[in-house]
Design an enzyme around this catalytic site. Structure first.
Site, PDB file in Angstrom:
ATOM      1  N   ARG A  68       0.787  -1.071   0.013  1.00 47.57           N
ATOM      2  CA  ARG A  68      -0.209   0.103  -0.007  1.00 47.57           C
ATOM      3  C   ARG A  68       0.759   1.505  -0.112  1.00 47.57           C
ATOM      4  O   ARG A  68       0.310   2.486  -0.452  1.00 47.57           O
ATOM      5  CB  ARG A  68      -0.970   0.028   1.215  1.00 47.57           C
ATOM      6  CG  ARG A  68      -1.982  -1.002   0.943  1.00 47.57           C
ATOM      7  CD  ARG A  68      -3.015  -0.921   2.061  1.00 47.57           C
ATOM      8  NE  ARG A  68      -2.486  -1.361   3.504  1.00 47.57           N
ATOM      9  CZ  ARG A  68      -1.935  -2.679   3.863  1.00 47.57           C
ATOM     10  NH1 ARG A  68      -2.571  -3.557   3.234  1.00 47.57           N
ATOM     11  NH2 ARG A  68      -1.260  -2.855   5.101  1.00 47.57           N
ATOM     12  N   GLU A 105       5.613  -9.437  15.449  1.00 47.16           N
ATOM     13  CA  GLU A 105       5.228 -10.163  16.663  1.00 47.16           C
ATOM     14  C   GLU A 105       5.506 -11.465  16.939  1.00 47.16           C
ATOM     15  O   GLU A 105       5.924 -11.805  17.930  1.00 47.16           O
ATOM     16  CB  GLU A 105       3.570 -10.070  16.678  1.00 47.16           C
ATOM     17  CG  GLU A 105       2.966  -9.859  18.036  1.00 47.16           C
ATOM     18  CD  GLU A 105       1.322  -9.451  17.952  1.00 47.16           C
ATOM     19  OE1 GLU A 105       0.777  -9.267  16.773  1.00 47.16           O
ATOM     20  OE2 GLU A 105       0.757  -9.808  18.799  1.00 47.16           O
TER      21      GLU A 105
END
Ligand code: AMP
Length: 180
Positions: A68, A105
Site C-alpha cells: 500500500r 510480533e
C-alpha cells in the site's frame, strides 16, 4: 492532529478510512484505505498533504514500502519532483539487493531495496500507509542508509499512536495525517 492539511481536508480523508475488526487476525483492527483510494478528490487531497511538509526539503527520491505504500508514494514522488524507489518483501526485486530483517510480533520478515536505487547524494522521504510499531519503517530507513543516502523524513497517511512507532523513528521528521 496535522498542520499540513485543513480540518475539512482531514475530515474528508478520515471519513474514507474504514475499520475492519479482526482482520487479518483476531484482535487487529485493520485500517482499510480502499474507500479513500476510490475517491479521486480524497486521494489527491491525501497525497498533497503527505507531500506538503517536505516540499522545500530537496527530496530526490521517495521510497514506498510494499504494497500500500507504493500507491501513496508514487503520487507523492510526482508532487515533489522526485523519483520513486520500491522497498519490497524478500525475493521480489529483480536486480542485486540490500536486505534487512526485522522483528514481527511472531518471527521475522525481510525487506529489500535495489543496491543501486540511490546513492550518497540522495535525500529520501519514506512513505507508507500506516505507522504501527515502526518496525517496518525503521527497516526501510536502515536500507536507505546502507546505500549511503540520507533519510530526510517519513510521511504516513495514518499513525496508530498507541503503538508508539514514532519513538522508534526518533531523530527523524515524521508526518502523519490521521492519528488514532
Ligand atoms: P509496523 O511495522 O508495526 O509499524 O507495521 C506497519 C506495516 O503494517 C505497514 O506496512 C502497514 O501497512 C501494516 N499495518 C500495521 N498495522 C495495521 C493496521 N491496523 N491496519 C492496516 N495496516 C497495518
Amino acid at each position: 492532529v496535522s498542520d499540513t492539511a485543513s480540518r475539512d481536508d482531514l475530515e474528508t480523508i478520515a471519513r474514507r478510512i474504514r475499520d475492519i475488526p479482526d482482520y487479518p487476525r483476531a484482535g487487529i483492527v485493520f485500517k482499510d484505505i480502499t474507500p479513500l483510494l476510490a475517491d479521486p478528490h480524497a486521494f489527491a487531497t491525501a497525497t498533497d498533504a503527505m507531500a506538503r511538509p517536505f516540499q522545500d526539503d530537496g527530496i530526490t527520491h521517495v521510497v514506498g514500502i510494499e504494497s500500500r505504500g507504493f500507491i501513496l508514494a508514487a503520487p507523492v514522488a510526482q508532487r515533489l519532483g522526485a523519483g520513486f524507489v520500491p522497498v519490497r518483501k524478500r525475493g521480489k526485486l529483480p536486480s542485486a539487493t540490500m536486505q534487512r530483517e526485522y522483528a514481527l510480533e511472531y518471527g521475522t520478515d525481510c525487506l529489500e531495496i535495489h543496491a543501486d536505487a540511490c546513492g550518497p547524494n540522495a535525500r529520501v522521504l519514506i512513505v507508507d500507509d500506516v505507522l504501527a510499531t515502526g518496525g517496518t519503517a525503521d527497516a526501510a530507513r536502515h536500507l536507505v542508509e546502507a546505500l549511503g543516502a540520507t533519510v530526510a523524513g517519513f510521511s504516513f497517511l495514518i499513525a496508530l499512536s498507541f503503538l508508539f512507532g514514532e519513538r522508534r523513528l526518533a531523530d527523524s521528521v515524521v508526518s502523519s495525517l490521521v492519528v488514532y
